[in-house]
Design an enzyme around this catalytic site. Structure first.
Site, PDB file in Angstrom:
ATOM      1  N   ASP A 133       0.896  -1.201  -0.184  1.00 46.50           N
ATOM      2  CA  ASP A 133       0.076   0.090   0.211  1.00 46.50           C
ATOM      3  C   ASP A 133       0.710   1.335  -0.075  1.00 46.50           C
ATOM      4  O   ASP A 133       2.028   1.243   0.651  1.00 46.50           O
ATOM      5  CB  ASP A 133      -0.912   0.092   1.422  1.00 46.50           C
ATOM      6  CG  ASP A 133      -2.199   0.959   1.155  1.00 46.50           C
ATOM      7  OD1 ASP A 133      -3.471   0.302   0.979  1.00 46.50           O
ATOM      8  OD2 ASP A 133      -1.961   1.990   1.028  1.00 46.50           O
ATOM      9  N   TYR A 192     -15.358   4.406 -14.400  1.00 45.75           N
ATOM     10  CA  TYR A 192     -15.081   3.418 -13.252  1.00 45.75           C
ATOM     11  C   TYR A 192     -15.511   2.022 -13.784  1.00 45.75           C
ATOM     12  O   TYR A 192     -14.995   1.054 -13.697  1.00 45.75           O
ATOM     13  CB  TYR A 192     -15.836   3.912 -12.066  1.00 45.75           C
ATOM     14  CG  TYR A 192     -15.858   2.777 -10.847  1.00 45.75           C
ATOM     15  CD1 TYR A 192     -14.462   2.635 -10.214  1.00 45.75           C
ATOM     16  CD2 TYR A 192     -16.727   1.750 -10.672  1.00 45.75           C
ATOM     17  CE1 TYR A 192     -14.265   1.702  -9.190  1.00 45.75           C
ATOM     18  CE2 TYR A 192     -16.761   1.051  -9.696  1.00 45.75           C
ATOM     19  CZ  TYR A 192     -15.478   0.867  -9.035  1.00 45.75           C
ATOM     20  OH  TYR A 192     -15.164  -0.102  -7.975  1.00 45.75           O
ATOM     21  N   LYS A 196     -13.625  -1.463 -14.531  1.00 44.49           N
ATOM     22  CA  LYS A 196     -13.998  -2.797 -13.864  1.00 44.49           C
ATOM     23  C   LYS A 196     -14.185  -3.873 -15.116  1.00 44.49           C
ATOM     24  O   LYS A 196     -14.034  -4.900 -14.738  1.00 44.49           O
ATOM     25  CB  LYS A 196     -14.936  -2.559 -13.069  1.00 44.49           C
ATOM     26  CG  LYS A 196     -14.566  -1.883 -11.600  1.00 44.49           C
ATOM     27  CD  LYS A 196     -13.315  -2.547 -11.076  1.00 44.49           C
ATOM     28  CE  LYS A 196     -12.973  -1.809  -9.717  1.00 44.49           C
ATOM     29  NZ  LYS A 196     -11.805  -2.161  -8.832  1.00 44.49           N
ATOM     30  N   THR A 255     -22.165  -1.958  -3.660  1.00 43.15           N
ATOM     31  CA  THR A 255     -21.861  -0.933  -2.946  1.00 43.15           C
ATOM     32  C   THR A 255     -21.324  -1.267  -1.533  1.00 43.15           C
ATOM     33  O   THR A 255     -22.242  -1.858  -0.718  1.00 43.15           O
ATOM     34  CB  THR A 255     -22.896   0.343  -2.822  1.00 43.15           C
ATOM     35  OG1 THR A 255     -23.308   0.726  -4.304  1.00 43.15           O
ATOM     36  CG2 THR A 255     -22.130   1.644  -2.114  1.00 43.15           C
ATOM     37  N   VAL A 256     -20.219  -1.304  -0.992  1.00 44.68           N
ATOM     38  CA  VAL A 256     -19.613  -1.473   0.065  1.00 44.68           C
ATOM     39  C   VAL A 256     -19.221  -0.424   1.161  1.00 44.68           C
ATOM     40  O   VAL A 256     -19.069   0.780   0.666  1.00 44.68           O
ATOM     41  CB  VAL A 256     -18.154  -2.131  -0.033  1.00 44.68           C
ATOM     42  CG1 VAL A 256     -17.761  -2.846   1.244  1.00 44.68           C
ATOM     43  CG2 VAL A 256     -18.316  -3.240  -1.129  1.00 44.68           C
TER      44      VAL A 256
END
Length: 268
Positions: free
Chosen positions: A45, A158, A162, A190-191
């Protein structure tokens, strides 16, 4: 030892995993769940200093090939192999095709698509070692999205990124199945993550926007990061040994269900 017994004792015991974008959100939930199930987890990260104790934080920029190769070099030096790669690093984008310029298209695709390919290429030599050592193969799990399979408003860039991830997943699965490396993806709806929280904060009416996001999922709520993590761990684990080239939806029914509106109260 049977796969069932291995799973009961911790299906990732003795295995090494790498999770990109694992310092927060879905990636952090995945890293924690893999650790809970016995894996040694390396989190790659930009914010490696934010990685919690118990995880191996490595600074990594998925848009920089040198940075990526350096991170996997360190994994190889420490562990000698890799059993699981979770390609989770990604960024969002809003708008129609009119709303984002060429620079933004290049930026998002570089992170979400080319970055995934860059990381996978660097990881493959270690994954081949893991596949040979484990006897039941190695696994790559890519974080895709319901946006790859359902047309969502104001998500052109987006969704394009994806959609490419979904196609890339299937192509990689075909390329590496005979090497004992399975490749699958998860398609979350949607998280409820910090990124969604920041998005809601910019809305004129955050409460109404959250309600709209919840309502478009037939389950009536946002997906949790832990639910996505459980799906990732299934696809990465030995009990999914016959599963490759598959997209697993974790979207509250958003892609496949067409439910009726709620019935009005009696008497109206």
């Amino acid at each position: 030892m049977t796969q069932q017994v291995a799973a009961a004792k911790g299906e990732f015991s003795g295995r090494t995993a790498a999770v990109t974008g694992g310092a927060s959100g879905i990636g952090l939930a995945v890293a924690r769940e893999l650790t809970r199930r016995g894996a040694e987890v390396c989190v790659l990260d930009l914010a490696a200093d934010a990685v919690p104790e118990g995880l191996h934080g490595l600074a990594c920029d998925v848009t920089d090939r040198t940075s990526v190769e350096r991170a996997f070099g360190r994994i190889g030096e420490r562990f000698g192999r890799l059993d699981v790669l979770v390609n989770n690093a990604g960024i969002g984008a809003q708008g129609t095709v009119e709303d984002n310029g060429d620079d933004e298209w290049s930026r998002v695709l570089d992170v979400n698509v080319t970055g995934m390919a860059r990381v996978s290429a660097a990881a493959l030599p270690l994954l081949r070692r893991g596949a040979a050592a484990a006897g039941d193969g190695a696994a790559i799990v890519n974080t895709c999205s319901v946006a790859a399979t359902a047309g969502l408003p104001r998500r052109a860039l987006y969704s394009a990124s994806k959609g490419a991830v979904l196609a890339l997943t299937r192509a990689m699965a075909a390329d590496h199945v005979r090497e004992g490396i399975r490749v699958n993806c998860v398609n979350p709806g949607t998280v409820d993550t910090p990124w969604i929280g920041r998005l809601l904060d910019t809305a004129p009416d955050p409460g109404a926007e959250r309600a709209a996001l919840e309502a478009r999922q037939p389950s009536g709520r946002l997906v949790s990061a832990e639910e996505v993590a459980a799906a990732v761990c299934y696809l990465a684990g030995p009990l999914a040994g016959a599963t490759t080239g598959t997209a697993l939806a974790v979207d509250g029914g958003m892609q496949g269900l067409r439910i009726r509106p709620p019935e009005p109260p009696a008497g109206r």
